[in-house]
Write a protein that holds these residues in place. Structure first.
Motif, PDB file in Angstrom:
ATOM      1  N   ALA A 141       1.015  -1.154   0.010  1.00 50.07           N
ATOM      2  CA  ALA A 141      -0.115   0.079   0.081  1.00 50.07           C
ATOM      3  C   ALA A 141       0.913   1.230   0.078  1.00 50.07           C
ATOM      4  O   ALA A 141       0.590   2.315  -0.813  1.00 50.07           O
ATOM      5  N   GLU A 142       2.112   0.973   0.728  1.00 47.52           N
ATOM      6  CA  GLU A 142       2.762   2.199   0.743  1.00 47.52           C
ATOM      7  C   GLU A 142       3.555   2.419  -0.556  1.00 47.52           C
ATOM      8  O   GLU A 142       3.782   3.876  -1.164  1.00 47.52           O
ATOM      9  N   ASP A 143       3.856   1.385  -1.107  1.00 48.37           N
ATOM     10  CA  ASP A 143       4.452   1.462  -2.486  1.00 48.37           C
ATOM     11  C   ASP A 143       3.578   2.245  -3.650  1.00 48.37           C
ATOM     12  O   ASP A 143       3.781   2.914  -4.532  1.00 48.37           O
ATOM     13  N   GLU A 144       2.329   1.708  -3.489  1.00 47.11           N
ATOM     14  CA  GLU A 144       1.422   2.032  -4.404  1.00 47.11           C
ATOM     15  C   GLU A 144       1.033   3.748  -4.196  1.00 47.11           C
ATOM     16  O   GLU A 144       0.683   4.422  -4.870  1.00 47.11           O
ATOM     17  N   ALA A 145       0.977   4.084  -2.796  1.00 45.47           N
ATOM     18  CA  ALA A 145       0.867   5.484  -2.446  1.00 45.47           C
ATOM     19  C   ALA A 145       1.866   6.417  -3.003  1.00 45.47           C
ATOM     20  O   ALA A 145       1.610   7.462  -3.547  1.00 45.47           O
ATOM     21  N   LYS A 146       3.055   5.881  -2.723  1.00 44.55           N
ATOM     22  CA  LYS A 146       4.238   6.690  -3.602  1.00 44.55           C
ATOM     23  C   LYS A 146       3.987   6.674  -5.019  1.00 44.55           C
ATOM     24  O   LYS A 146       4.397   7.727  -5.729  1.00 44.55           O
ATOM     25  N   ALA A 147       3.866   5.783  -5.694  1.00 40.91           N
ATOM     26  CA  ALA A 147       3.468   5.643  -7.057  1.00 40.91           C
ATOM     27  C   ALA A 147       2.331   6.499  -7.656  1.00 40.91           C
ATOM     28  O   ALA A 147       2.557   7.343  -8.548  1.00 40.91           O
ATOM     29  N   ARG A 148       1.266   6.567  -6.755  1.00 40.97           N
ATOM     30  CA  ARG A 148       0.251   7.530  -7.069  1.00 40.97           C
ATOM     31  C   ARG A 148       0.733   8.905  -6.617  1.00 40.97           C
ATOM     32  O   ARG A 148       0.432   9.999  -7.411  1.00 40.97           O
ATOM     33  N   GLU A 149       1.399   9.296  -5.895  1.00 41.89           N
ATOM     34  CA  GLU A 149       2.000  10.626  -5.636  1.00 41.89           C
ATOM     35  C   GLU A 149       2.835  10.719  -6.800  1.00 41.89           C
ATOM     36  O   GLU A 149       2.903  12.047  -7.143  1.00 41.89           O
ATOM     37  N   GLN A 150       3.796   9.950  -7.071  1.00 40.43           N
ATOM     38  CA  GLN A 150       4.726  10.427  -8.163  1.00 40.43           C
ATOM     39  C   GLN A 150       3.957  10.568  -9.553  1.00 40.43           C
ATOM     40  O   GLN A 150       4.031  11.494 -10.178  1.00 40.43           O
ATOM     41  N   ASP A 151       2.879   9.785  -9.860  1.00 43.92           N
ATOM     42  CA  ASP A 151       1.929   9.911 -10.914  1.00 43.92           C
ATOM     43  C   ASP A 151       1.249  11.371 -10.815  1.00 43.92           C
ATOM     44  O   ASP A 151       1.329  11.875 -11.942  1.00 43.92           O
ATOM     45  N   ALA A 152       0.693  11.574  -9.644  1.00 46.04           N
ATOM     46  CA  ALA A 152       0.025  13.063  -9.365  1.00 46.04           C
ATOM     47  C   ALA A 152       0.979  14.063  -9.694  1.00 46.04           C
ATOM     48  O   ALA A 152       0.619  15.178 -10.428  1.00 46.04           O
ATOM     49  N   VAL A 153       2.310  14.159  -9.433  1.00 47.70           N
ATOM     50  CA  VAL A 153       3.253  14.937  -9.436  1.00 47.70           C
ATOM     51  C   VAL A 153       3.612  15.053 -11.060  1.00 47.70           C
ATOM     52  O   VAL A 153       3.692  16.174 -11.605  1.00 47.70           O
ATOM     53  N   ALA A 154       3.749  14.060 -11.867  1.00 47.67           N
ATOM     54  CA  ALA A 154       3.768  13.982 -13.213  1.00 47.67           C
ATOM     55  C   ALA A 154       2.667  14.578 -13.940  1.00 47.67           C
ATOM     56  O   ALA A 154       3.190  15.378 -14.774  1.00 47.67           O
ATOM     57  N   ARG A 155       1.722  14.126 -13.536  1.00 43.68           N
ATOM     58  CA  ARG A 155       0.410  15.041 -14.141  1.00 43.68           C
ATOM     59  C   ARG A 155       0.324  16.476 -13.986  1.00 43.68           C
ATOM     60  O   ARG A 155      -0.253  16.953 -14.775  1.00 43.68           O
ATOM     61  N   GLN A 179      -4.989  15.629 -13.669  1.00 40.54           N
ATOM     62  CA  GLN A 179      -4.010  15.826 -12.445  1.00 40.54           C
ATOM     63  C   GLN A 179      -4.934  16.235 -11.035  1.00 40.54           C
ATOM     64  O   GLN A 179      -4.499  15.454 -10.178  1.00 40.54           O
ATOM     65  N   GLU A 180      -6.070  16.617 -11.126  1.00 43.60           N
ATOM     66  CA  GLU A 180      -6.821  16.778  -9.827  1.00 43.60           C
ATOM     67  C   GLU A 180      -7.189  15.210  -9.392  1.00 43.60           C
ATOM     68  O   GLU A 180      -7.184  15.018  -8.303  1.00 43.60           O
ATOM     69  N   ALA A 181      -7.676  14.699 -10.379  1.00 42.42           N
ATOM     70  CA  ALA A 181      -8.042  13.126 -10.213  1.00 42.42           C
ATOM     71  C   ALA A 181      -6.829  12.193  -9.640  1.00 42.42           C
ATOM     72  O   ALA A 181      -7.024  11.571  -8.491  1.00 42.42           O
ATOM     73  N   ALA A 182      -5.658  12.375  -9.783  1.00 41.22           N
ATOM     74  CA  ALA A 182      -4.516  11.643  -9.582  1.00 41.22           C
ATOM     75  C   ALA A 182      -3.895  12.160  -8.239  1.00 41.22           C
ATOM     76  O   ALA A 182      -3.689  11.305  -7.238  1.00 41.22           O
TER      77      ALA A 182
END
Length: 380
Positions: free
Chosen positions: A186-200, A283-286
């Motif tokens: 879950a932590e890895d997924e959260a980090k990935a989501r955060e990185q995706d959000a930053v990228a978007r 970006q907001e959804a991410a």
């Protein structure tokens, strides 16, 4: 009612009644009496066989176990088959009737009946045989062995509790590991989501910059259009004083300029603004997904910590149960030593019931199989 298993003399007005009384004793009591009666002639050599007969009968007698006194015919057949005996129950009864040991209507099979027929011994001698002069000492030794067996049963029960506690601890540990793995995922997924959000977000900013850059020519076109409109107005004022032909030409010239500017304006106004808005929405959804993933990671971490705490408690319960089992084994070891010491004292005196003593020693040997070898135990 069950007969008294401790008496050295069988009650009864006749030998027949004494035999009936003996057959009402437990399997073990019948065996001990039989060994005492014929120890010198053959009992010592057959003691282990009688031990095996008794324990097999206890195994077969599901309703009474150690308290059993006789088997039914079907159970008796199973007993004989397990020892590859060739004599049948019917042949046994024929032998006993021929020697006056039983009547015509006998349906049960006490072990004493079988042993009389198997070894061809005088049953009247059996029921009147001496059982030794040290009844009280034998009973005391047997009581000590009984206490020892009770201690081993307690130790075995505690060992089972310890084993169950260990299995629970292992299960809790597995749950803790699984929860920790889930938390990490879950932590890895959260980090990935955060990185995706930053990228978007970066992508959205880049598209906004591109949009502004693309907007510049249209802004210039708007200014040019305004200038053209002003010029057209001035020309129209001049054309009002000219002749119809000049007016038509100036109007044609003005329309071309106006249309050209209008096309450019229409192109600007027709430009689809959706890519920019879509990037912002994505970006907001991410960001929201990243927030949800972070929350899930926190919840998984909390679950992992709770599982680890439960695993620690289960491990402690396992250790406590193990210690209790070890303490019980130690207590049983003390009981064994006391019984052995007393039995040696009894054996040193005259008038012994050798069959009873052998049986008690055999029970001690069996008990030692459940003791650690480091504490005097023997291998099974």
């Amino acid at each position: 009612a069950m007969a008294d298993n401790k008496g050295n003399v069988l009650p009864g007005n006749t030998d027949f009644e004494k035999l009936e009384y003996l057959c009402q004793r437990t399997y073990k009591a019948q065996a001990v009496w039989f060994l005492n009666a014929f120890w010198d002639s053959f009992g010592e050599g057959e003691a282990e066989n009688l031990w095996n007969y008794v324990h097999k009968a206890v195994e077969i007698d599901l309703d009474h176990r150690e308290a059993g006194t006789h088997l039914n015919e079907m159970e008796a057949h199973r007993l004989l088959e397990s020892f590859d005996e060739t004599m049948t129950v019917r042949e046994m009864r024929t032998y006993l009737r021929q020697h006056g040991a039983i009547g015509d209507r006998v349906k049960s099979v006490p072990l004493t009946h079988w042993w009389i027929a198997k070894y061809g011994e005088d049953w009247e001698k059996l029921v009147n045989a001496s059982q030794g002069d040290n009844r009280e000492e034998i009973e005391k030794a047997q009581a000590m062995v009984d206490e020892m067996n009770a201690a081993f049963e307690d130790a075995d029960a505690k060992a089972q509790v310890a084993a169950a506690a260990l299995r629970e601890a292992q299960a809790r540990e597995a749950e803790s590991v699984a929860a920790a793995q889930a938390a990490k995922a879950a932590e890895d997924e959260a980090k990935a989501r955060e990185q995706d959000a930053v990228a978007r977000e970066q992508e959205a900013l880049a598209r906004e910059a591109d949009a502004r850059e693309a907007e510049a020519p249209f802004k210039a076109a708007q200014e040019e259009l305004e200038a053209a409109l002003a010029e057209m107005k001035a020309q129209e004022d001049a054309y009002n004083n000219k002749t119809a032909e000049l007016k038509q030409q100036s109007e044609e010239g003005g329309v071309v300029s106006r249309n050209r500017a209008k096309v450019q304006l229409d192109a600007h106004l027709a430009e689809d603004p959706l890519p920019l808005r879509r990037a912002k929405i994505t970006q907001e959804a991410a960001v929201k997904k990243a927030e949800r993933a972070t929350k899930a990671a926190a919840e998984a971490t909390a679950a992992s910590e709770a599982a680890a705490a439960e695993a620690a408690k289960a491990t402690q319960r396992s250790l406590d149960a193990k210690q209790a089992a070890e303490d019980a084994v130690q207590a049983a070891h003390v009981e064994v030593k006391a019984a052995e010491d007393y039995l040696q004292e009894v054996k040193s005196k005259p008038g012994q019931a050798f069959g009873a003593i052998w049986w008690i020693e055999r029970e001690l040997i069996e008990a030692k199989k459940y003791m650690p070898t480091s504490k005097g135990g023997i291998a099974k």
